[in-house]
Design a protein around this motif. Structure first.
Motif: not given
Length: 562
Positions: A280-298
């Motif tokens: 929650g330090e950052a509410d959002g962002g574009y250009l998400i690191p591809t290796e973080s897709y799964d972690r963020l979506s879950r």
């Protein structure tokens, strides 16, 4: 159309990454590289059925839910700090992600990637060499002064002033004159018809700022003080090395921004960026690191969305001096490349293997038959190692060496280079990896010396307008990104014809022919389409999912999720 005089680096940007790879990142890269080297997955013409973002098939979202109300502020993660916020040099993601909310252009890119009115409420084309822009009345700059035609003439003039080293000079290559023909009217005279000109006026090329404000700032413009533009936000503060704060501009002519403030934090390490969004330090962002897709979506902390992008991942052929000078060798490498394996490992499963250089979204403004013709026969086939090996032998290239650049600048870069090396080894080529530092990798786009000893490198290219000519013109004789020096008068003539045709029904078939000719030559080997990714936590919503955020005031739409 003359050769490009300024590097279009804004559209030739590798995926963002830290300047050094973390141990965790190196481990993930090695594991994925082992997957690619160990087996070739079947290439397909669509996204993977499983194993994609979030553990399943990724899907495109037209938008995020609209905001339910206003908020005091929200924070946004950026992978790098802009070197300047001068819009004449807004050629890359960090600058444009911020500036799109502060500085507005004559035309506007919409979240649906269509062209609409911006500061010019009307654009008319009385003859092929004339464009007339009627400006909105009562538009105020952040300094309180009112927009006039003189400000427009001055602002467009900055783009062609050699003293400014503007990144957008090519957009004005066919402009003969820009003049005020009324208090709120500007007329542009062209040397030759240019179907792309008004499209580029929706980008940073068409930004208008206060002449008085820019001249008062002098050489410090864009690095401190006000930007004196017209957008829904004004530049509040810039804490160098840490953050930029935008404040809502209450004198804005359009719809009032929903958030009172936006804080952009510079987080160069992808793990730190991901952790900031999870905490929650950052509410959002574009250009998400591809290796973080799964972690963020879950995670349950928010939602990871994918939207239409205009980005393709390619292998840029930079030298014809060695084996790659023979088109049979280039075809063999393309034929052996495991595209679906790269999409799974290098793009986190969120992408589409492709045999075309342009995205399907770039053709949205053309008739349906044109779109079909442009992609006919270009779907990537299953790798054919035997046929590719035979092509290499036929070209007399078996055992010869070619070199591809690789770098820790992004997982997509390192894994694509590894995939090319693996493909080469299976068909009789000795593909050597040359590791370069992130800053040196960026120099490949601008410095011929940096490309010495390199035959090819991975390149992610995003269109700045919704027209495939933005990419296809790169293979014209003398074009800046025609690094291999390829030349075909017939191709050049088609580029000229497409540029001169304002009617999409007339221009589309010409561009379709350009796409097929480029595919035959494989000056860039197409690999995948890459969608736009955006993460929003549970507190906010409203950001567009498409790549429109580079030139559309997206932050003004972000507000309370409930």
């Amino acid at each position: 159309m003359p050769p490009t005089t300024a590097p279009p680096a804004r559209r030739a940007t590798a995926s963002p990454a830290p300047h050094t790879a973390s141990p965790a990142r190196r481990t993930a890269a090695l594991a994925a590289a082992a997957l690619l080297a160990g087996s070739l997955l079947t290439a397909c013409s669509g996204p993977p059925a499983s194993g994609g973002a979030g553990g399943g098939q990724f899907k495109l979202s037209a938008s995020t839910p609209p905001a339910a109300g206003d908020i005091d502020s929200f924070s946004w993660a950026l992978y790098a700090e802009p070197p300047t916020l001068d819009w004449t040099m807004a050629f890359d993601y960090p600058q444009n992600t911020i500036l799109s909310n502060v500085c507005e252009s004559l035309m506007r890119w919409t979240p649906q990637l269509t062209l609409g009115p911006g500061l010019a409420e009307k654009a008319s084309n009385p003859d092929p060499l004339t464009w007339v822009f009627d400006l909105r009345a009562g538009v105020r700059f952040h300094d309180g002064s009112v927009l006039t035609a003189d400000d427009v003439v001055f602002s467009l003039g900055r783009q062609t002033d050699p003293e400014n080293a503007a990144a957008w000079q090519q957009a004005f290559q066919n402009v003969d004159s820009v003049s005020a023909t009324g208090p709120l009217q500007v007329t542009v005279k062209l040397k030759r018809a240019d179907s792309q000109f008004t499209q580029y006026l929706a980008t940073a090329a068409g930004v208008v700022a206060s002449r008085k404000g820019v001249e008062a700032a002098g050489k410090d413009y864009g690095t401190s003080g006000s930007l004196d533009c017209t957008g829904p936000y004004r530049l509040g503060s810039w804490n160098k090395g840490q953050s930029v704060v935008l404040e809502r501009f209450d004198g804005y002519w359009g719809t009032r921004a929903k958030s009172g403030k936006v804080v952009f934090s510079f987080l160069t390490d992808p793990s730190a960026r991901t952790n900031a969004m999870l905490s929650g330090e950052a509410d959002g962002g574009y250009l998400i690191p591809t290796e973080s897709y799964d972690r963020l979506s879950r995670s349950g902390a928010g939602t990871l969305y994918f939207g239409e992008g205009l980005s393709t991942v390619n292998v840029n052929i930079t030298s014809m001096a060695g084996p790659l000078g023979d088109v049979r060798v280039r075809r063999a490498l393309s034929m052996a490349l495991d595209r679906s394996g790269f999409v799974k490992a290098g793009l986190g499963g969120a992408g589409t293997a492709t045999g075309a250089l342009t995205t399907k979204a770039a053709w949205g403004g053309f008739p349906e038959q044109v779109r079909a013709d442009a992609f006919a026969g270009l779907a990537p086939a299953e790798p054919d190692i035997a046929k590719a090996k035979a092509l290499v032998a036929e070209a007399g290239a078996t055992g010869r060496t070619v070199t591809i650049a690789t770098s820790s600048i992004g997982l997509d870069v390192s894994l694509l280079a590894t995939a090319v090396q693996n493909a080469g080894s299976r068909i009789g080529l000795d593909v050597q990896l040359k590791t370069v530092a992130p800053n040196a990798f960026t120099a490949l786009f601008t410095d011929p010396e940096a490309r010495k000893g390199i035959d090819m490198f991975p390149e992610t290219y995003y269109d700045s307008v919704t027209d495939p000519l933005d990419l296809l013109a790169n293979f014209r004789t003398g074009a800046y990104q025609n690094f291999a020096g390829w030349s075909d008068p017939g191709y050049d003539e088609l580029v000229d014809r497409a540029t001169a045709a304002y009617d999409p029904a007339e221009r589309g078939p010409v561009e379709a022919e350009l796409q097929h000719r480029a595919a035959e030559q494989l000056l860039w080997i197409p690999v995948a389409e890459w969608p736009t990714a955006v993460f929003l936590n549970k507190r906010i919503t409203g950001a567009p999912t498409t790549i429109s955020y580079l030139y559309y005031p997206w932050a003004a739409d972000v507000g309370a999720a409930r």
